[in-house]
Design a protein around this motif. Structure first.
Motif, short mmCIF file in Angstrom:
data_model
loop_
_atom_site.label_atom_id
_atom_site.label_comp_id
_atom_site.label_asym_id
_atom_site.label_seq_id
_atom_site.Cartn_x
_atom_site.Cartn_y
_atom_site.Cartn_z
N VAL A 132 3.49 5.96 -6.00
CA VAL A 132 3.86 4.55 -6.21
C VAL A 132 5.00 4.47 -7.22
CG1 VAL A 132 3.12 2.33 -7.13
CG2 VAL A 132 1.60 3.60 -5.60
N ARG A 133 4.86 5.20 -8.33
CA ARG A 133 5.86 5.14 -9.39
C ARG A 133 7.20 5.69 -8.91
NH1 ARG A 133 5.56 4.49 -15.02
NH2 ARG A 133 3.30 4.47 -14.89
N LEU A 134 7.17 6.83 -8.21
CA LEU A 134 8.41 7.44 -7.72
C LEU A 134 9.11 6.53 -6.71
CD1 LEU A 134 7.32 11.16 -7.29
CD2 LEU A 134 9.06 10.28 -8.88
N GLN A 135 8.35 5.94 -5.78
CA GLN A 135 8.95 5.05 -4.80
C GLN A 135 9.48 3.78 -5.46
OE1 GLN A 135 6.30 4.43 -1.45
NE2 GLN A 135 6.14 6.61 -1.05
N THR A 136 8.78 3.31 -6.48
CA THR A 136 9.24 2.14 -7.23
C THR A 136 10.55 2.45 -7.94
OG1 THR A 136 6.99 1.30 -7.56
CG2 THR A 136 8.67 0.56 -9.11
N GLU A 137 10.61 3.62 -8.59
CA GLU A 137 11.84 4.01 -9.30
C GLU A 137 13.01 4.15 -8.34
OE1 GLU A 137 10.62 7.55 -11.36
OE2 GLU A 137 9.54 6.44 -12.92
N GLY A 138 12.76 4.73 -7.16
CA GLY A 138 13.82 4.87 -6.17
C GLY A 138 14.33 3.52 -5.69
N TRP A 139 13.40 2.59 -5.46
CA TRP A 139 13.79 1.26 -5.00
C TRP A 139 14.56 0.54 -6.10
CZ3 TRP A 139 13.30 -3.81 -6.34
CH2 TRP A 139 13.54 -4.76 -5.35
N ALA A 140 14.08 0.65 -7.35
CA ALA A 140 14.72 -0.05 -8.48
C ALA A 140 16.15 0.45 -8.69
CB ALA A 140 13.89 0.14 -9.74
N ALA A 141 16.36 1.75 -8.50
CA ALA A 141 17.70 2.32 -8.67
C ALA A 141 18.68 1.73 -7.65
CB ALA A 141 17.65 3.84 -8.53
N ALA A 142 18.17 1.41 -6.47
CA ALA A 142 19.01 0.83 -5.42
C ALA A 142 19.16 -0.69 -5.56
CB ALA A 142 18.43 1.17 -4.04
N HIS A 143 18.40 -1.29 -6.48
CA HIS A 143 18.45 -2.74 -6.68
C HIS A 143 18.60 -3.06 -8.16
CE1 HIS A 143 16.44 -2.16 -2.79
NE2 HIS A 143 16.93 -3.33 -2.46
N PHE A 188 0.83 -1.20 0.00
CA PHE A 188 0.00 0.00 0.00
C PHE A 188 0.87 1.25 0.00
CE2 PHE A 188 -2.31 -3.41 2.05
CZ PHE A 188 -3.52 -3.39 1.39
N VAL A 189 0.39 2.30 -0.65
CA VAL A 189 1.18 3.52 -0.75
C VAL A 189 1.11 4.36 0.52
CG1 VAL A 189 -0.56 4.95 -1.89
CG2 VAL A 189 1.85 5.38 -2.33
N SER A 190 0.02 4.24 1.29
CA SER A 190 -0.01 4.94 2.58
C SER A 190 -1.07 4.35 3.49
CB SER A 190 -0.26 6.44 2.39
OG SER A 190 -1.54 6.68 1.88
N LEU A 191 -0.97 4.66 4.78
CA LEU A 191 -1.94 4.32 5.82
C LEU A 191 -2.04 2.84 6.15
CD1 LEU A 191 -4.98 6.68 5.14
CD2 LEU A 191 -3.12 6.99 6.76
N ALA A 192 -1.38 1.95 5.42
CA ALA A 192 -1.44 0.53 5.71
C ALA A 192 -0.10 -0.12 5.33
CB ALA A 192 -2.58 -0.12 4.92
N ALA A 193 0.23 -1.16 6.05
CA ALA A 193 1.47 -1.90 5.78
C ALA A 193 1.16 -3.14 4.95
CB ALA A 193 2.12 -2.30 7.11
N PRO A 194 2.12 -3.63 4.16
CA PRO A 194 3.46 -3.07 3.97
C PRO A 194 3.45 -1.91 2.98
CG PRO A 194 3.23 -5.08 2.68
CD PRO A 194 1.95 -4.92 3.47
N ASP A 195 4.43 -1.01 3.10
CA ASP A 195 4.52 0.10 2.15
C ASP A 195 5.20 -0.38 0.86
OD1 ASP A 195 7.23 -0.07 2.82
OD2 ASP A 195 7.24 1.81 3.96
N VAL A 196 5.37 0.53 -0.10
CA VAL A 196 5.88 0.16 -1.42
C VAL A 196 7.27 -0.50 -1.33
CG1 VAL A 196 6.57 1.03 -3.70
CG2 VAL A 196 4.46 1.86 -2.62
N PRO A 197 8.27 0.14 -0.68
CA PRO A 197 9.59 -0.51 -0.61
C PRO A 197 9.55 -1.86 0.11
CG PRO A 197 9.74 1.80 0.04
CD PRO A 197 8.28 1.47 -0.06
N SER A 198 8.76 -1.96 1.18
CA SER A 198 8.67 -3.23 1.92
C SER A 198 8.05 -4.32 1.05
CB SER A 198 7.84 -3.05 3.19
OG SER A 198 8.45 -2.12 4.05
N GLY A 199 7.05 -3.95 0.25
CA GLY A 199 6.44 -4.92 -0.66
C GLY A 199 7.42 -5.43 -1.69
N LEU A 200 8.25 -4.52 -2.23
CA LEU A 200 9.26 -4.91 -3.20
C LEU A 200 10.34 -5.77 -2.55
CD1 LEU A 200 9.41 -1.49 -5.06
CD2 LEU A 200 8.57 -3.65 -6.01
#
Length: 169
Positions: free
Chosen positions: A73-84, A34-46
């Motif tokens: 969602v897209r920005l957090q995904t891109e940030g995570w992908a850059a680190a992986h 989930f992008v907010s208010l619930a777990a897991p968040d975007v990076p944790s899901g990835l």
């Protein structure tokens, strides 16, 4: 990736949709985040996908239209992908104005006009004493205020509802 809500029934609906997406299609797995208010968040899901052995991930934003939350969602995904860099990550588009969506909206409209509503009451915190939410049983139902709703700066009880479903019991 769903919106995220303080309503456990709304979050459960995202899990249900993910399960329906998974079954019968041969995907290695489908994880819900989930992008907010619930777990897991975007990076944790990835992270979870990688721990389960994924080397290729498609991030599907479970939103009808574009906006603040799908962008996040897209920005957090891109940030995570850059680190992986060892993981292939792709972002799908939001659902958008598909013909099937129009058919479904029309079907729900017809049901409402004809009084043939079938609400999901079995997991509603206002009807059932769900663990951790027992204090809500019998209370008047409130719209779920979401801090990220674009241009809707209001409190509870204004009759607006922003969510995948409503509690019109």
């Amino acid at each position: 990736m769903g919106r995220g809500s303080t309503d456990p029934d709304a979050n459960a609906e995202v899990h249900k949709a993910a399960r329906l997406l998974w079954e019968g299609r041969g995907y290695a797995g489908v994880e819900t985040a989930f992008v907010s208010l619930a777990a897991p968040d975007v990076p944790s899901g990835l992270d979870r996908c990688v721990r389960l052995g994924a080397r290729r991930i498609v991030v599907l934003p479970y939103f009808l239209f574009t906006g603040i939350l799908p962008d996040r969602v897209r920005l957090q995904t891109e940030g995570w992908a850059a680190a992986h860099p060892e993981v292939e990550v792709r972002s799908a588009d939001v659902i958008g104005p598909e013909p099937e969506l129009l058919d479904l909206v029309w079907e729900r409209y017809t049901e409402a006009v004809e009084g043939d509503l079938r609400m999901n009451c079995d997991s509603c915190v206002y009807r059932v004493a769900l663990p951790g939410f027992e204090d809500k049983v019998g209370l008047p139902q409130q719209p779920h205020f979401h801090p990220d709703d674009d241009g809707h700066h209001h409190g509870h009880g204004h009759g607006h509802h922003h969510g995948a479903h409503s509690h019109a019991h």
